[in-house]
Design a protein around this motif. Sequence first.
Motif, PDB file in Angstrom:
ATOM      1  N   HIS A 124       0.839  -1.187   0.000  1.00 11.69           N
ATOM      2  CA  HIS A 124       0.000   0.000   0.000  1.00 11.69           C
ATOM      3  C   HIS A 124       0.880   1.246   0.000  1.00 11.69           C
ATOM      4  N   PRO A 125       0.946   1.988  -1.098  1.00  9.23           N
ATOM      5  CA  PRO A 125       1.681   3.254  -1.082  1.00  9.23           C
ATOM      6  C   PRO A 125       1.062   4.204  -0.070  1.00  9.23           C
ATOM      7  N   LEU A 126       1.901   4.913   0.670  1.00  8.07           N
ATOM      8  CA  LEU A 126       1.377   5.832   1.679  1.00  8.07           C
ATOM      9  C   LEU A 126       0.440   6.866   1.068  1.00  8.07           C
ATOM     10  N   ALA A 127       0.786   7.331  -0.124  1.00  8.31           N
ATOM     11  CA  ALA A 127      -0.020   8.372  -0.762  1.00  8.31           C
ATOM     12  C   ALA A 127      -1.428   7.894  -1.099  1.00  8.31           C
ATOM     13  N   SER A 128      -1.638   6.577  -1.158  1.00  6.43           N
ATOM     14  CA  SER A 128      -2.956   6.035  -1.500  1.00  6.43           C
ATOM     15  C   SER A 128      -3.847   5.847  -0.278  1.00  6.43           C
ATOM     16  N   LEU A 129      -3.275   6.006   0.928  1.00  5.94           N
ATOM     17  CA  LEU A 129      -4.039   5.785   2.154  1.00  5.94           C
ATOM     18  C   LEU A 129      -4.659   7.097   2.633  1.00  5.94           C
ATOM     19  N   SER A 130      -5.899   7.035   3.074  1.00  5.88           N
ATOM     20  CA  SER A 130      -6.533   8.226   3.653  1.00  5.88           C
ATOM     21  C   SER A 130      -5.875   8.559   4.980  1.00  5.88           C
ATOM     22  N   GLU A 131      -6.037   9.786   5.425  1.00  7.50           N
ATOM     23  CA  GLU A 131      -5.444  10.189   6.692  1.00  7.50           C
ATOM     24  C   GLU A 131      -6.003   9.363   7.842  1.00  7.50           C
ATOM     25  N   ALA A 132      -7.297   9.072   7.800  1.00  4.59           N
ATOM     26  CA  ALA A 132      -7.915   8.272   8.861  1.00  4.59           C
ATOM     27  C   ALA A 132      -7.344   6.862   8.886  1.00  4.59           C
ATOM     28  N   ARG A 133      -7.130   6.294   7.685  1.00  6.04           N
ATOM     29  CA  ARG A 133      -6.571   4.938   7.608  1.00  6.04           C
ATOM     30  C   ARG A 133      -5.132   4.923   8.112  1.00  6.04           C
ATOM     31  N   ARG A 151      -2.132   1.017  15.629  1.00  4.00           N
ATOM     32  CA  ARG A 151      -1.971  -0.439  15.757  1.00  4.00           C
ATOM     33  C   ARG A 151      -0.514  -0.876  15.588  1.00  4.00           C
ATOM     34  N   HIS A 152       0.397   0.089  15.475  1.00  2.00           N
ATOM     35  CA  HIS A 152       1.838  -0.184  15.339  1.00  2.00           C
ATOM     36  C   HIS A 152       2.162  -0.940  14.058  1.00  2.00           C
ATOM     37  N   ILE A 153       1.320  -0.765  13.039  1.00  2.00           N
ATOM     38  CA  ILE A 153       1.543  -1.428  11.757  1.00  2.00           C
ATOM     39  C   ILE A 153       2.213  -0.486  10.763  1.00  2.00           C
ATOM     40  N   LEU A 154       1.996   0.808  10.911  1.00  2.00           N
ATOM     41  CA  LEU A 154       2.515   1.796   9.964  1.00  2.00           C
ATOM     42  C   LEU A 154       3.391   2.813  10.682  1.00  2.00           C
ATOM     43  N   PHE A 155       4.394   3.325   9.976  1.00  2.00           N
ATOM     44  CA  PHE A 155       5.267   4.350  10.533  1.00  2.00           C
ATOM     45  C   PHE A 155       4.706   5.746  10.280  1.00  2.00           C
TER      46      PHE A 155
END
Length: 341
Positions: free
Chosen positions: A142-151, A158-162
């Motif tokens: 999942h590219p960071l730019a494709s994720l919504s701010e809420a996601r 959840r300590h899954i993303l930096f």
Amino acid sequence: MLLHKHLTPELKARLDTLTTRHGWTLRKTIQSGLAHEDSQMGVYAGDSESYALFSPLLHPIIREHSGHDLSGQSSDFSLDGLPQDDLDPTGEFILSTRIRVGRNLARYAFPPAIGARDRAALEAEVVQVLSRLPGALAGEYHPLASLSEARREELVRRHILFQQADRFLDSAGVNRDWPRNRGLFHSADKRFIVWVGEEDALRIISMQPGSGLAAAFLRLKEALGQLDAHLDFARDSRLGFLTACPTNLGTAMRASVLIRLPYLSRRPDFHARCARLGLSVRGLHGEHSEPHDGIHDVSNAVRLGVTERDIYQRLRAGVQALMALEADARAAAARQRSRAG
């Protein structure tokens, strides 16, 4: 700060004119330390060549910080003859287990120095390799730019993303072009995770609920075997795996547990006890955070001059000791309450 101790005017004059093939200079090496007087080391590497070109400064800092003489670094992921059962099968103390390593690619600059074009090329190369991982390691990128701010916020909780790098790394140049060509890969069960474009090009992570240290370790070993077959990681015979921050050199491994120690951690010698066991302590949400309800992030303190097997063995023994100390502290508190009642 170790930078100020080791960078003499004579050494500065000697190194000031040097530049690596990726354009990394002494000024860039020390710029984060100059901006933040509370920095521990005050230096960052921009590429593999940095550690050779600026070794008259970096090597003394690394030696003093690590206590290691830089005589050589080996790797050993074997667990033969070591206990592999769960440390805390009832879940009384340990909430989760997490092991990560940092990796950079030899032919690219590291995140503090990498250019936009190379950042995109590195991401594409890594994603292609990740897409071919087999079995339980298989997953999605999942590219960071494709994720919504809420996601993004949910995954960070959840300590899954930096998150975007802190002020030290920001000064070193890690946040440039944020969030382009950065992303998250995770397996279907989210127990195997790869961060692309954080402090190092890759942060490769194995997670396990509860106290399954061996399960997390062996999953990471399998994943690194797959990735190492297709990616040329930056490494050195003396310094081990090369990382942007010299504190991560060697194995570049941080193995940790989230552990409840509400009674033991109230004692004034708590951090000193952990240090004597070879452990480092952080808050619930990692570096620079505070504990919550007596929950601490406890990990190996040493990465350089030890093997991955050593880290496993020492963390396991240290955590067992902390659980015994916490049980004693709880019993003592219960006796005190009984007497007071």
